[in-house]
Design a protein around this motif. Structure first.
Motif, mmCIF file in Angstrom:
data_model
loop_
_atom_site.group_PDB
_atom_site.id
_atom_site.type_symbol
_atom_site.label_atom_id
_atom_site.label_comp_id
_atom_site.label_asym_id
_atom_site.label_seq_id
_atom_site.Cartn_x
_atom_site.Cartn_y
_atom_site.Cartn_z
ATOM 1 N N ASP A 1 5.725 -7.519 5.813
ATOM 2 C CA ASP A 1 5.181 -7.338 4.468
ATOM 3 C C ASP A 1 4.337 -8.521 4.028
ATOM 4 O O ASP A 1 3.509 -8.391 3.113
ATOM 5 C CB ASP A 1 6.305 -7.082 3.464
ATOM 6 C CG ASP A 1 7.340 -8.186 3.460
ATOM 7 O OD1 ASP A 1 7.673 -8.685 4.548
ATOM 8 O OD2 ASP A 1 7.820 -8.556 2.371
ATOM 9 N N ASP B 1 14.112 -5.884 1.095
ATOM 10 C CA ASP B 1 13.519 -4.563 0.896
ATOM 11 C C ASP B 1 12.496 -4.540 -0.221
ATOM 12 O O ASP B 1 12.031 -3.478 -0.621
ATOM 13 C CB ASP B 1 14.623 -3.528 0.602
ATOM 14 C CG ASP B 1 15.588 -3.378 1.758
ATOM 15 O OD1 ASP B 1 15.144 -3.493 2.916
ATOM 16 O OD2 ASP B 1 16.784 -3.152 1.508
ATOM 17 N N GLU B 2 12.168 -5.718 -0.750
ATOM 18 C CA GLU B 2 11.196 -5.798 -1.837
ATOM 19 C C GLU B 2 10.413 -7.091 -1.718
ATOM 20 O O GLU B 2 10.973 -8.142 -1.418
ATOM 21 C CB GLU B 2 11.916 -5.758 -3.194
ATOM 22 C CG GLU B 2 10.980 -5.854 -4.382
ATOM 23 C CD GLU B 2 11.730 -5.980 -5.701
ATOM 24 O OE1 GLU B 2 11.066 -6.004 -6.753
ATOM 25 O OE2 GLU B 2 12.969 -6.087 -5.670
ATOM 26 N N SER B 3 9.113 -7.020 -1.949
ATOM 27 C CA SER B 3 8.266 -8.212 -1.868
ATOM 28 C C SER B 3 7.589 -8.434 -3.222
ATOM 29 O O SER B 3 6.458 -7.997 -3.443
ATOM 30 C CB SER B 3 7.206 -8.041 -0.768
ATOM 31 O OG SER B 3 7.798 -7.929 0.496
ATOM 32 N N ARG C 1 7.690 -11.376 9.326
ATOM 33 C CA ARG C 1 7.925 -10.671 8.071
ATOM 34 C C ARG C 1 6.699 -9.786 7.817
ATOM 35 O O ARG C 1 5.720 -10.212 7.217
ATOM 36 C CB ARG C 1 8.103 -11.697 6.950
ATOM 37 C CG ARG C 1 8.728 -11.156 5.697
ATOM 38 C CD ARG C 1 10.129 -10.667 5.929
ATOM 39 N NE ARG C 1 10.376 -9.504 5.099
ATOM 40 C CZ ARG C 1 11.396 -8.695 5.263
ATOM 41 N NH1 ARG C 1 12.250 -8.901 6.235
ATOM 42 N NH2 ARG C 1 11.553 -7.673 4.460
ATOM 43 N N HIS D 1 2.547 -2.762 7.070
ATOM 44 C CA HIS D 1 3.396 -2.828 5.878
ATOM 45 C C HIS D 1 3.080 -4.021 4.984
ATOM 46 O O HIS D 1 3.852 -4.342 4.079
ATOM 47 C CB HIS D 1 4.864 -2.887 6.297
ATOM 48 C CG HIS D 1 5.325 -1.693 7.060
ATOM 49 N ND1 HIS D 1 5.511 -0.452 6.478
ATOM 50 C CD2 HIS D 1 5.611 -1.531 8.382
ATOM 51 C CE1 HIS D 1 5.919 0.418 7.390
ATOM 52 N NE2 HIS D 1 5.976 -0.214 8.561
ATOM 53 N N ALA D 2 1.967 -4.670 5.212
ATOM 54 C CA ALA D 2 1.607 -5.848 4.423
ATOM 55 C C ALA D 2 1.360 -5.470 2.961
ATOM 56 O O ALA D 2 0.767 -4.433 2.664
ATOM 57 C CB ALA D 2 0.381 -6.522 5.015
ATOM 58 N N VAL D 3 1.829 -6.324 2.050
ATOM 59 C CA VAL D 3 1.640 -6.076 0.625
ATOM 60 C C VAL D 3 0.656 -7.079 0.017
ATOM 61 O O VAL D 3 0.399 -7.035 -1.184
ATOM 62 C CB VAL D 3 2.990 -6.151 -0.128
ATOM 63 C CG1 VAL D 3 3.943 -5.077 0.367
ATOM 64 C CG2 VAL D 3 3.613 -7.537 -0.007
ATOM 65 N N ARG E 1 8.014 -16.623 5.373
ATOM 66 C CA ARG E 1 7.887 -16.084 6.743
ATOM 67 C C ARG E 1 8.676 -16.943 7.727
ATOM 68 O O ARG E 1 9.325 -16.416 8.638
ATOM 69 C CB ARG E 1 6.414 -16.039 7.149
ATOM 70 C CG ARG E 1 5.644 -14.900 6.514
ATOM 71 C CD ARG E 1 4.292 -14.680 7.158
ATOM 72 N NE ARG E 1 3.399 -15.807 7.038
ATOM 73 C CZ ARG E 1 2.107 -15.724 6.724
ATOM 74 N NH1 ARG E 1 1.554 -14.543 6.485
ATOM 75 N NH2 ARG E 1 1.360 -16.787 6.648
#
Length: 279
Positions: free
Chosen positions: A189, A244-246, A187, A196-198, A180
């Motif tokens: 995600d 674009d990916e976490s 950020r 949009h948190a993962v 972050r």
């Protein structure tokens, strides 16, 4: 006017130039030109202390020195081209002395500085990392090495202060907090509670407590980065993160870290010299 090379491209190896062959008195001692000092030269092959007082030779400084030697050769070729085109606005030595693009170590860190940043990590340094910090302090590779860096401890300490601007503040060097921070602490995600948190608060806390990030490389063209981390067992690894990916779930199980410090730095250098990115 200087020439511009595209970023994120593997530097080409070059043969030793005929006009820079070692003089007879230096032949056999060095393959580098004795008339032009290598700004990245290290004295000998350092050894970093490991566990139980053991020491192992580090090969990373040798590869850094080789990269800088190749950078000098590239600059000589650039200057020859500029001179041929009547665009050389400086002397050859000025062209060689420019600090940009060289792979550089920082200032040595003393025990007080190393101790002062321990609170930024939930786990201790692996045995061989303090030796690197005492000798070199940090590392910076600039665009030619996809900004590969080991962050200066002094900067980490300064930016962890309560009065630091929110977008600059280092909360910790834990995995989630560190990623972050490299995004200006914005950020979505990786912000539990946001749309949009993962990850959850618990997952973020667990990752921060199990993994500490000490540096990274990044390349805008690839929209990705590699974060240099270590775990509680003293092993190191590189965590690849894409905008674009976490893929943080990859670290939720057993730690995938398998390298010691020198292998980590060599692996990172190999990655950043790959013109096509990373696997």
């Amino acid at each position: 006017m200087t020439s511009i090379r595209p970023t994120c491209v593997r530097p080409r190896a070059r043969a030793l130039r005929k006009d820079c062959a070692p003089s007879p008195e230096h032949r056999g001692r060095s393959r580098r030109c004795c008339r032009h000092p290598d700004p990245g030269r290290d004295a000998g092959l350092p050894a970093y202390a490991g566990g139980h007082g053991h020491r192992h030779a580090s090969t990373f400084p040798v590869r850094r020195r080789k990269f800088n030697a190749e950078e000098l050769d590239r600059r000589r070729d650039d200057y020859a081209y500029l001179k041929q085109q009547r665009r050389a606005g400086a002397t050859l030595q000025d062209h060689l002395d420019r600090p940009a693009s060289f792979a550089r170590f920082g200032d040595a860190a003393d025990e007080a500085l190393i101790e002062s940043v321990r609170d930024l990590s939930a786990i201790p340094f692996p045995p061989d990392v303090p030796g690197f910090l005492r000798q070199h302090g940090s590392f910076k590779g600039d665009d030619a090495l996809k900004a590969l860096s080991v962050w200066p401890l002094g900067e980490m300490q300064r930016l962890s202060a309560d009065d630091t601007a929110q977008w600059q503040r280092v909360r910790s060097r834990g995995l989630v907090d560190a990623i972050r921070w490299t995004w200006g602490n914005d950020r979505p995600d990786l912000e539990p509670g946001r749309a949009h948190a993962v990850i959850s608060v618990e997952q973020a806390g667990s990752l921060d407590s199990r993994y500490t990030v000490i540096g990274r490389w990044t390349c805008p063209r690839l929209e990705g980065s590699g974060h240099l981390y270590f775990d509680g067992e003293g092993r190191s690894g590189i965590f690849h993160y894409h905008q674009d990916e976490s893929p943080v779930h990859r670290l939720s199980g057993d730690s995938p870290a398998r390298m010691n410090w020198d292998k980590l730095m060599n692996a990172a250098l190999t990655e950043v010299l790959d013109p096509d990115g990373y696997d």
